[in-house]
Design an enzyme around this catalytic site. Structure first.
Site, PDB file in Angstrom:
ATOM      1  N   GLU A 219     -24.383 -21.260   5.958  1.00 39.18           N
ATOM      2  CA  GLU A 219     -23.680 -20.045   5.550  1.00 39.18           C
ATOM      3  C   GLU A 219     -23.558 -19.898   4.033  1.00 39.18           C
ATOM      4  OE1 GLU A 219     -19.124 -18.354   5.779  1.00 39.18           O
ATOM      5  OE2 GLU A 219     -19.901 -19.428   7.525  1.00 39.18           O
ATOM      6  N   GLU A 245     -19.672 -12.266   4.451  1.00 36.24           N
ATOM      7  CA  GLU A 245     -18.213 -12.204   4.358  1.00 36.24           C
ATOM      8  C   GLU A 245     -17.735 -11.509   3.089  1.00 36.24           C
ATOM      9  OE1 GLU A 245     -15.970 -15.913   2.661  1.00 36.24           O
ATOM     10  OE2 GLU A 245     -17.467 -16.677   4.048  1.00 36.24           O
ATOM     11  N   HIS A 295     -16.501 -13.473  10.380  1.00 36.26           N
ATOM     12  CA  HIS A 295     -15.632 -14.293   9.542  1.00 36.26           C
ATOM     13  C   HIS A 295     -14.195 -13.942   9.874  1.00 36.26           C
ATOM     14  CE1 HIS A 295     -13.693 -15.209   5.545  1.00 36.26           C
ATOM     15  NE2 HIS A 295     -14.499 -16.237   5.603  1.00 36.26           N
TER      16      HIS A 295
END
Length: 345
Positions: A219, A245, A295
């Protein structure tokens, strides 16, 4: 039915950051709750946006969710978004859906097309805060698994977030990941979060070193704004690459999808624009064969509930986030807070 009042509450959960909740009340006393994404020293700015946005919301029909969000962006934000604006907007949008759900007697997922699944897989996060040694990570990870989780997320790098790391940091991160994998075994998923910190050369090198430990995904190896760098990383590693995110609203994801810069996206319901915006982002991703792992660095009450509602709608959903350190406060604030059972809600 019209919106009569808007309030905002900042709550310290006893760990790291504050949580920001919105309360929207109609003239027939239906109360809707939402939650804004919060981030350390930026809480005051988020709250200020909520307070200013109420001028555009009070007196409005709560069913006009899409129109309110568009007017907020066009007229209030003058088409210039930010983390603070989208976090405030997300908290208000959630509260409107809460009102609409209560007014109709339906869960939000039924109002947006109906669920495609009846359980939502979650991964545990927040369990390794301030740890630096492999043994500490290993013990903590084993404890998470003993609580019933089948997946957990971690950042194996120690030290401040910088584009460049030294060989010691790289080597130690491998030792940390190795210790965690040995502690949890091969049946537990380990998700890696690099927090947007690396240059491509480091991200590519670390992904190769981490590969033997079979991470679930990789990520935010670098900042998403440099899409070319993200594509370079994605094309050079053998792990699924995640970003999203720090991207807000549908328009922000267009360049990611067009460039093929991610395998998975992770927008946050409390900062991307809310429940409907998250659903629409996931639909864009679906058309590009990209999975969604929302997220949720938020409470285990309102924002988690909103994430679950949206996730139930997504054919391309895979897993979402559950922050263990917020659990205790969540159970105090909410008599029916969602609680994972065997890694699912």
């Amino acid at each position: 039915m019209k919106i009569e009042s808007v309030e905002c509450f900042t709550v310290y959960p006893g760990w790291r950051k504050n949580l920001i909740f919105t309360k929207v009340v109609t003239d027939d006393n239906i109360v809707g709750w939402g939650e804004c994404y919060s981030q350390y020293d930026r809480d005051g700015a988020v709250v200020s946006h909520v307070e200013q946005l109420q001028r555009y919301l009070v007196g409005r029909d709560p069913f006009q969710i899409k129109h309110f969000c568009q007017i907020a962006f066009d007229d209030y934000a003058a088409r210039r978004g930010s983390l603070e604006f989208y976090s405030a907007l997300s908290g208000l949008e959630m509260a409107l859906w809460d009102i609409v759900g209560k007014a109709t007697g339906e869960p939000v997922y039924n109002l947006l097309g109906g669920p495609v699944r009846d359980r939502i897989r979650v991964y545990a996060n927040g369990w390794y805060y301030k740890m630096t040694e492999p043994d500490d990570y290993a013990k903590a990870a084993k404890n998470v698994v003993e609580q019933g989780f089948t997946a957990l997320k971690m950042d194996p790098l120690t030290g401040p977030w910088r584009n460049y790391i030294n060989s010691f940091q790289a080597k130690k991160s491998v030792e940390i990941l190795k210790a965690v994998r040995e502690a949890v075994g091969t049946d537990v998923e380990i998700l890696l979060d690099l927090h947007r910190r690396l240059s491509p050369m480091h991200a590519i090198d670390l992904a190769a070193r981490y590969e033997e430990f079979s991470p679930y995904y990789f990520e935010e190896p670098c900042m998403w704004e440099n899409v070319t760098a993200l594509v370079e990383i994605k094309d050079s590693v053998n792990l699924p690459v995640v970003t999203g995110e720090a991207i807000y609203a549908k328009a922000g994801f267009r360049s990611i999808f067009e460039a093929g810069a991610a395998d998975i996206i992770n927008p946050d319901v409390a900062s991307c624009g809310g429940i409907l915006e998250l659903k629409e982002i996931s639909a864009m991703a679906e058309a590009h064969f990209i999975a969604v792992s929302p997220h949720n660095y938020n409470s285990t009450t309102v924002a988690l509930s909103a994430t679950v509602q949206a996730s139930a709608l997504m054919p391309n959903f895979i897993i979402t986030e559950y922050f263990l350190p917020f659990e205790e406060l969540g159970q105090k604030l909410c008599h029916n807070a969602l609680k994972p059972v065997d890694g699912y809600i």
